[in-house]
Scaffold this motif. Structure first.
Motif, PDB file in Angstrom:
ATOM      1  N   CYS A 147      -7.001  -5.542  -5.690  1.00 46.76           N
ATOM      2  CA  CYS A 147      -5.835  -4.650  -5.573  1.00 46.76           C
ATOM      3  C   CYS A 147      -5.697  -3.935  -6.915  1.00 46.76           C
ATOM      4  N   ASP A 181       3.336  -3.894   9.323  1.00 54.06           N
ATOM      5  CA  ASP A 181       1.974  -3.723   8.810  1.00 54.06           C
ATOM      6  C   ASP A 181       1.269  -5.058   8.562  1.00 54.06           C
ATOM      7  N   ASN A 219      -4.399  -1.296  -8.186  1.00 55.29           N
ATOM      8  CA  ASN A 219      -3.180  -0.694  -8.709  1.00 55.29           C
ATOM      9  C   ASN A 219      -2.023  -1.683  -8.827  1.00 55.29           C
ATOM     10  N   SER A 266       0.229   0.705   3.701  1.00 53.18           N
ATOM     11  CA  SER A 266      -0.093   1.464   2.497  1.00 53.18           C
ATOM     12  C   SER A 266       1.113   1.573   1.550  1.00 53.18           C
ATOM     13  N   ALA A 267       1.995   0.586   1.615  1.00 49.19           N
ATOM     14  CA  ALA A 267       3.184   0.596   0.753  1.00 49.19           C
ATOM     15  C   ALA A 267       2.785   0.433  -0.710  1.00 49.19           C
ATOM     16  N   GLU A 268       3.584   1.031  -1.585  1.00 52.29           N
ATOM     17  CA  GLU A 268       3.392   0.834  -3.022  1.00 52.29           C
ATOM     18  C   GLU A 268       4.190  -0.366  -3.512  1.00 52.29           C
ATOM     19  N   ASN A 269       5.411  -0.493  -3.009  1.00 54.02           N
ATOM     20  CA  ASN A 269       6.299  -1.588  -3.396  1.00 54.02           C
ATOM     21  C   ASN A 269       6.581  -2.412  -2.148  1.00 54.02           C
ATOM     22  N   SER A 327      -6.181  -3.808  -1.164  1.00 58.07           N
ATOM     23  CA  SER A 327      -5.046  -2.948  -0.807  1.00 58.07           C
ATOM     24  C   SER A 327      -4.706  -2.108  -2.037  1.00 58.07           C
ATOM     25  N   GLU A 328      -5.336  -0.975  -2.148  1.00 61.71           N
ATOM     26  CA  GLU A 328      -5.247  -0.155  -3.348  1.00 61.71           C
ATOM     27  C   GLU A 328      -3.901   0.530  -3.545  1.00 61.71           C
ATOM     28  N   SER A 329      -3.083   0.628  -2.510  1.00 64.57           N
ATOM     29  CA  SER A 329      -1.786   1.290  -2.650  1.00 64.57           C
ATOM     30  C   SER A 329      -0.750   0.397  -3.333  1.00 64.57           C
ATOM     31  N   LEU A 330      -0.918  -0.913  -3.260  1.00 62.29           N
ATOM     32  CA  LEU A 330       0.088  -1.837  -3.790  1.00 62.29           C
ATOM     33  C   LEU A 330       0.246  -1.716  -5.299  1.00 62.29           C
ATOM     34  N   ILE A 331       1.506  -1.558  -5.732  1.00 64.25           N
ATOM     35  CA  ILE A 331       1.843  -1.539  -7.158  1.00 64.25           C
ATOM     36  C   ILE A 331       2.683  -2.771  -7.498  1.00 64.25           C
TER      37      ILE A 331
END
Length: 160
Positions: free
Chosen positions: A99, A32, A101, A50-53, A76-80
């Motif tokens: 970002c 990605d 989240n 769209s990974a979170e971690n 990148s809103e999915s990133l935690i």
């Protein structure tokens, strides 16, 4: 004769203008990540996942990943959580801007500068530890990080 030389020079200029070549190269793609190569070193230029971690790679195709370009992960809103390997020595301005989240970031131990607006508007960022290698924190690096409760700034930081 002067008229002939003038026409020749004008035509030469016109031809030269049409032969301008764009030598920029398209980004390469790995999973990605979009990236560019310079002297067998890689700069991540964009993230399309769209990974979170997310754990960034320290090398791609046998070449070291040493930098992240300006705005590469912006919005990148999915990133935690993001873990950046120690191979990375430079992170561009606003690389993680917006970002919303993003809560946790592990910065590389070889980073010397937190550039301007690096984490601006990362409203979920809770705490961050700045490595001892960092000497400079740029303008608005943590602007609107409204959840930021703890930031460990080492004695090595001489400019904020």
């Amino acid at each position: 004769m002067k008229k002939l030389i003038s026409i020749f020079l004008a035509l030469t200029l016109i031809i030269c203008n049409f032969n301008v070549v764009d030598v920029s190269f398209a980004d390469e793609i790995y999973d990605d990540f979009k990236y560019s190569i310079d002297n067998s070193n890689i700069t991540i230029t964009d993230y399309t996942g769209s990974a979170e971690n997310l754990v960034l790679p320290d090398e791609i195709n046998g070449m070291r990943v040493i930098a992240i370009k300006d705005l590469a992960f912006a919005n990148s809103e999915s990133l935690i959580t993001v873990e950046i390997p120690d191979s990375i020595i430079s992170i561009g301005e606003s690389a993680f801007w917006g970002c919303t989240n993003l809560a946790t970031v592990k910065l590389p131990n070889n980073l010397t500068t937190i550039k301007a607006s690096l984490f601006s508007e990362c409203i979920s960022l809770k705490d961050i530890t700045i490595p001892d290698s960092v000497t400079t924190i740029g303008k608005s690096a943590f602007y609107k990080c409204t959840s930021l409760k703890n930031i460990d700034i080492p004695n090595s930081v001489t400019t904020i």
